[in-house]
Structure formats: structure tokens, C-alpha cells
Enzyme design. Structure first.
Site, PDB file in Angstrom:
ATOM      1  CE  LYS A 123      -4.031  -2.186   1.278  1.00 22.64           C
ATOM      2  NZ  LYS A 123      -4.075  -3.040   2.678  1.00 22.64           N
ATOM      3  N   GLY A 124       2.171   1.193   0.451  1.00 21.26           N
ATOM      4  CA  GLY A 124       3.155   2.292   0.518  1.00 21.26           C
ATOM      5  C   GLY A 124       3.446   2.797  -0.963  1.00 21.26           C
ATOM      6  CE1 TYR A 182      -7.322   0.211  12.011  1.00 20.75           C
ATOM      7  CE2 TYR A 182      -8.940   1.535  12.770  1.00 20.75           C
ATOM      8  CZ  TYR A 182      -7.577   1.370  12.252  1.00 20.75           C
ATOM      9  OH  TYR A 182      -6.730   2.416  12.546  1.00 20.75           O
ATOM     10  CG  PHE A 195      -9.688  10.650  17.979  1.00 21.70           C
ATOM     11  CD1 PHE A 195      -8.962  10.201  18.802  1.00 21.70           C
ATOM     12  CD2 PHE A 195     -11.113  10.199  18.358  1.00 21.70           C
ATOM     13  CE1 PHE A 195      -9.458   9.414  20.099  1.00 21.70           C
ATOM     14  CE2 PHE A 195     -11.396   9.831  19.537  1.00 21.70           C
ATOM     15  CZ  PHE A 195     -10.640   9.456  20.381  1.00 21.70           C
ATOM     16  NE  ARG A 232     -15.743   8.402  12.875  1.00 20.81           N
ATOM     17  CZ  ARG A 232     -16.897   7.972  13.096  1.00 20.81           C
ATOM     18  NH1 ARG A 232     -17.697   9.028  13.897  1.00 20.81           N
ATOM     19  NH2 ARG A 232     -17.280   6.937  12.617  1.00 20.81           N
TER      20      ARG A 232
HETATM   21  N1  UDP Z   1     -17.468   8.911   5.224  1.00 21.66           N
HETATM   22  C1  UDP Z   1     -18.617   8.863   4.311  1.00 21.66           C
HETATM   23  N2  UDP Z   1     -18.373   8.991   2.828  1.00 21.66           N
HETATM   24  C2  UDP Z   1     -17.005   8.617   2.540  1.00 21.66           C
HETATM   25  C3  UDP Z   1     -15.991   8.305   3.504  1.00 21.66           C
HETATM   26  C4  UDP Z   1     -16.334   8.535   4.907  1.00 21.66           C
HETATM   27  O1  UDP Z   1     -19.639   9.311   4.661  1.00 21.66           O
HETATM   28  O2  UDP Z   1     -16.926   8.444   1.334  1.00 21.66           O
HETATM   29  C5  UDP Z   1     -17.590   9.031   6.694  1.00 21.66           C
HETATM   30  C6  UDP Z   1     -17.431   7.704   7.317  1.00 21.66           C
HETATM   31  O3  UDP Z   1     -18.642   6.916   7.517  1.00 21.66           O
HETATM   32  C7  UDP Z   1     -16.994   8.275   8.890  1.00 21.66           C
HETATM   33  C8  UDP Z   1     -16.275   9.606   8.457  1.00 21.66           C
HETATM   34  O4  UDP Z   1     -16.849   9.972   7.361  1.00 21.66           O
HETATM   35  O5  UDP Z   1     -18.165   8.610   9.612  1.00 21.66           O
HETATM   36  C9  UDP Z   1     -14.802   9.456   8.173  1.00 21.66           C
HETATM   37  O6  UDP Z   1     -14.593   8.265   7.834  1.00 21.66           O
HETATM   38  P1  UDP Z   1     -13.170   7.988   7.297  1.00 21.66           P
HETATM   39  O7  UDP Z   1     -13.280   6.573   6.639  1.00 21.66           O
HETATM   40  O8  UDP Z   1     -12.387   8.966   6.808  1.00 21.66           O
HETATM   41  O9  UDP Z   1     -12.208   7.766   8.675  1.00 21.66           O
HETATM   42  P2  UDP Z   1     -12.428   6.917  10.001  1.00 21.66           P
HETATM   43  O10 UDP Z   1     -13.544   7.391  10.745  1.00 21.66           O
HETATM   44  O11 UDP Z   1     -13.168   5.266   9.109  1.00 21.66           O
HETATM   45  O12 UDP Z   1     -11.003   6.653  10.600  1.00 21.66           O
END
Ligand code: UDP
Length: 327
Positions: free
Chosen positions: A34-35, A139, A167, A219
Site C-alpha cells: 500500500k505504501g 479493525y 482519531f 469525527r
Molecule cells: N465517510 C462518508 N463517505 C465516505 C468516506 C467516509 O460518509 O466516502 C464518513 C464515514 O462514515 C465516517 C467519516 O466519514 O463517519 C470518516 O471516515 P473515514 O473513512 O475518513 O475515517 P474513519 O472514521 O473510518 O477513521
């Protein structure tokens, strides 16, 4: 010398840049599954996979490593619900291999990339480190399992570790050289930017019926360079003899998915084509950090706490690299 496992990934590559800027000796270990090779930025590189214990052993005996920062792993909440075996293999077994190789090499200092996902649905917001751990996805479970293994390794072998519970990592190198490039891109800010640029199909908002102000998930976004700085402080603490610890890394402020999209729209001046879809498996409604502990104990003080800087830096990099590191 510092070993950066996963040093060609998003957060690892920003840490490598920070170490180069500081003139601190380090080596990147990455499988490049992935890197990205350009993300290594000229730092020395060992190509190895944590699932192959022998190759980690070789790296630890070839270089005079004294502390390990471990970023490598699978990072998608939704994918982990569908493919748990991959997460247990990469995140747990891979880390156990690293810990065993460290033990054999007599290494006793590790900074580990943990996550807010160890908490699950919060009972208190902002979330302190001693909040109950009830992960809602494989995860989060694999990361919490590693944290438990780390306590056992400290008790049994004196291996000291600092687990940093990120976070939502966001933004990119303010100098515009390194950025966030996942394939497919699942993270909200880069996904919104790619959607706005027409590089992907219109993005989806995952869930609009959460018990939040506007129905979308909330978030706590934290700038990748501020994460890198937290790792530097953690390494320093371990070198100074600090015992094992766990710290949250966030800004203590929550943004809903809609608020983030609004910010991306303001910063880029582009409309973000999107639709509203169902919830994504494993996503809690609200994740907001209390990072008082690392501020008080290690003196962490974010340089880019505002969402606008994170989105601007991410946008600057993507605009200059429309195809990511392939550009
Ligand atoms: N999210 C979304 N659409 C996307 C990607 C993310 O609505 O295409 C939402 C996701 O459900 C979460 C927030 O955005 O609530 C952050 O998601 P991300 O995957 O960026 O990070 P995570 O919280 O999984 O670490």
C-alpha cells in the site's frame, strides 16, 4: 536509529519527512503493498513484510535500530467487517512478529499506531483514555488486541511502548511534497476532493440517520504533521525512560460529515457531487478525543488544529498531484 514500519504510508511518510528535517537517523521498512516508493522521500528503505518474521529479523540485525515506530497495518473500518482475517493477520499477527523480532534483538522501545476505534460507541464525549474499550469493528479489535499484547510484553520482557490512539488523521505536508494516496480512497476528506475533481464517481455520505445534529457521523480530525510531532515526543519519552502508556490524539472538536463536505467545498471552490447512502458497518456515531493527557504529560500542542488548514493542505497536494504519487 529509528525504524519506521510502514514508513512509506500516509502517516509514516510524514514522520520520515520530520525525521529527515531533524537530521535524525532512521530507516523505513515497508512492503510497498500500500505504501508508495516516492513517499519514502530519499530515506533508506528495507522492503519487507511484517507477516514474514525472518525479514524483520534481518532488518533489525542489519541496522543499529534502537527504537521502533510501527505504523504498518490495514486501516479501513468497513473493510475489516467484511474481511476480518486480513485484519487479524496484518494488524495482529504482523505486530506479534515484530514484537518477537524486537525481543530477540533485545530492543525495548516501541511507538504503536493505535486508534479511536478501540473505544467503540462512546459513553462519554470527549473520550478519555480510560474509557471502556468496546470496539465495534475487527479493525478496532485488532488494534486493541495489540495494546493488550503490549502490556503483556512489558510485564514479561520489559518492552516499553507508547500506543497513540489517533482519531481522524487528515491534511498533508504543508510544503506540498507528501500527501494522502490510498487506492481506493476511502477517507472522507481525500474522497470528497477526488469526487469534486471528477477523478472518482460521486461520493456517498454513509448514513444520515445517526443521533447527531445533522444525522451524519461526527469525527475529530487531526493534522498528520501534528501526529508526526506526537510520535517524536513519544520517542523522546521512551528514551528518557518513560513507562508504557496510551494517549489519544485529536483536537477535541467534532465535525459532521456534512460539515466536512462544506469545508471542502469552501476551500476548493468546487461542488462535491455526492449521494446519501446507508450507514457503513462498524462506524460509531460520534468520536471526539480528549487529548489532555498527552498535552499535560508530553507537552503535545497541535500546530494545525483547525479543519480549514487540514483541508487546504490536502487540497494543495492533490491539486499538484491529481493522480497521487503516480503524477
Ligand atoms: N465517510 C462518508 N463517505 C465516505 C468516506 C467516509 O460518509 O466516502 C464518513 C464515514 O462514515 C465516517 C467519516 O466519514 O463517519 C470518516 O471516515 P473515514 O473513512 O475518513 O475515517 P474513519 O472514521 O473510518 O477513521
Amino acid at each position: 536509529m529509528v525504524l519506521l514500519c510502514g514508513g512509506a504510508g500516509f502517516i509514516g511518510s510524514h514522520m520520515a519527512k520530520r525525521l529527515r528535517d531533524l537530521g535524525e537517523r532512521h530507516v523505513i521498512l515497508d512492503s510497498f503493498e500500500k505504501g508508495h516508493r516516492p513517499a519514502a522521500g530519499g530515506s533508506p528503505v528495507v522492503e519487507a513484510d511484517l507477516r514474514d518474521r525472518e525479514s524483520i529479523r534481518r532488518a533489525l540485525t542489519t541496522f543499529p535500530i534502537e527504537v521502533v515506530i510501527h505504523f504498518a497495518g490495514s486501516i479501513q473500518v468497513g473493510e475489516s467487517v467484511r474481511q476480518p482475517a486480513e485484519y487479524w493477520e496484518n494488524n495482529f499477527v504482523g505486530t506479534l512478529n515484530l514484537l518477537e523480532a524486537m525481543r530477540e534483538a533485545g530492543l525495548s522501545k516501541l511507538v504503536f499506531s493505535s486508534t479511536a476505534a478501540v473505544y467503540g460507541e462512546p459513553e462519554v464525549v470527549p473520550i478519555p483514555e480510560d474509557h471502556p474499550k468496546k470496539p465495534t469493528s475487527p479493525y478496532g479489535e485488532t488494534k486493541f488486541a495489540v495494546e493488550m499484547a503490549l502490556s503483556a510484553y512489558e510485564r514479561a520482557y520489559g518492552l516499553r511502548s507508547i500506543a497513540l490512539r489517533y482519531f481522524n488523521a487528515a491534511g498533508s505536508d504543508p510544503d506540498g511534497v507528501f500527501g494522502e494516496d490510498h487506492d481506493p480512497e476511502t477517507h472522507l476528506i481525500p474522497a470528497a476532493i477526488l469526487s469534486a475533481m471528477g477523478k472518482t464517481a460521486p461520493m456517498q455520505i454513509f448514513g444520515t440517520d445517526y443521533p447527531t445534529l445533522d444525522g451524519t457521523c461526527v469525527r475529530d480530525y487531526v493534522h498528520v504533521m501534528d501526529l508526526a510531532e506526537a510520535h517524536r515526543l513519544a520517542v523522546r519519552a521512551l528514551r528518557d525512560g518513560a513507562p508504557s502508556n496510551q494517549y489519544n490524539l485529536g483536537n477535541g472538536q467534532g465535525f459532521s460529515v456534512r460539515e466536512v463536505l462544506q469545508m471542502v467545498q469552501e476551500v476548493t471552490g468546487l461542488v462535491i457531487p455526492h449521494s446519501e447512502g446507508p450507514r457503513r458497518d462498524g462506524d460509531p456515531a460520534v468520536l471526539v478525543a480528549s487529548s489532555e493527557k498527552i498535552r499535560a504529560e508530553l507537552g503535545w500542542s497541535p500546530q494545525y488544529p483547525d479543519l480549514g488548514s487540514m483541508v487546504s493542505h490536502a487540497w494543495n497536494w492533490r491539486r499538484a498531484h491529481p493522480d497521487g504519487y503516480r503524477s
